[in-house]
Design an enzyme around this catalytic site. Structure first.
Site: not given
Length: 134
Positions: A8-10, A59-60, A96, A119
């Site tokens: 994931d990114l954020d 990433s969403r 996801k 996370d």
């Protein structure tokens, strides 16, 4: 070793989360990689034991253009950006589950051969039900 490592990114790779930013962010000015992010991606990019492992982002975020721009700016090894390291990118709002269905379809990698870092436990719970190690 897994055949694919998905991040994931954020708040997993960088901080703050893109929804918290008011204007187009700049790498290392408005958004920073976590120390472990650069170390992990550097290993994936440079160590021979990871040569056959694909890297992907799932990433969403609804700040798709910002995320896509940022991954081209963060260098994780000499001459290697996050964007050039990641063979597969699923960066758009939504489930996801759809990201992972597309990753499996596009890569040919089975869910059981993927590992996912995020996370948000709601995301990892959803994806581990598909057979991905989270």
């Amino acid at each position: 070793r897994p055949k694919m490592v998905v991040f994931d990114l954020d708040n997993t790779m960088w901080t703050p989360e893109l929804y918290q930013i008011k204007r187009s962010p700049k790498a290392d000015r408005d958004i920073w990689l976590f120390p472990g992010t650069k170390a992990a991606l550097h290993e994936l990019a440079t160590l021979p034991e990871w040569k056959g492992t694909a890297v992907a982002f799932a990433s969403r975020t609804n700040k798709v253009a910002w995320a896509e721009e940022l991954i081209t700016k963060f260098e994780v090894a000499e001459g290697v950006t996050m964007a050039s390291l990641a063979k597969f990118k699923e960066i758009y709002p939504g489930s996801k589950r759809k990201h992972f269905e597309n990753l499996k379809r596009d890569s040919g990698v089975a869910f059981s051969e993927m590992i996912f870092f995020d996370d948000a436990t709601m995301n990892t719970r959803e994806i581990e039900k598909m057979g991905v190690l989270c």
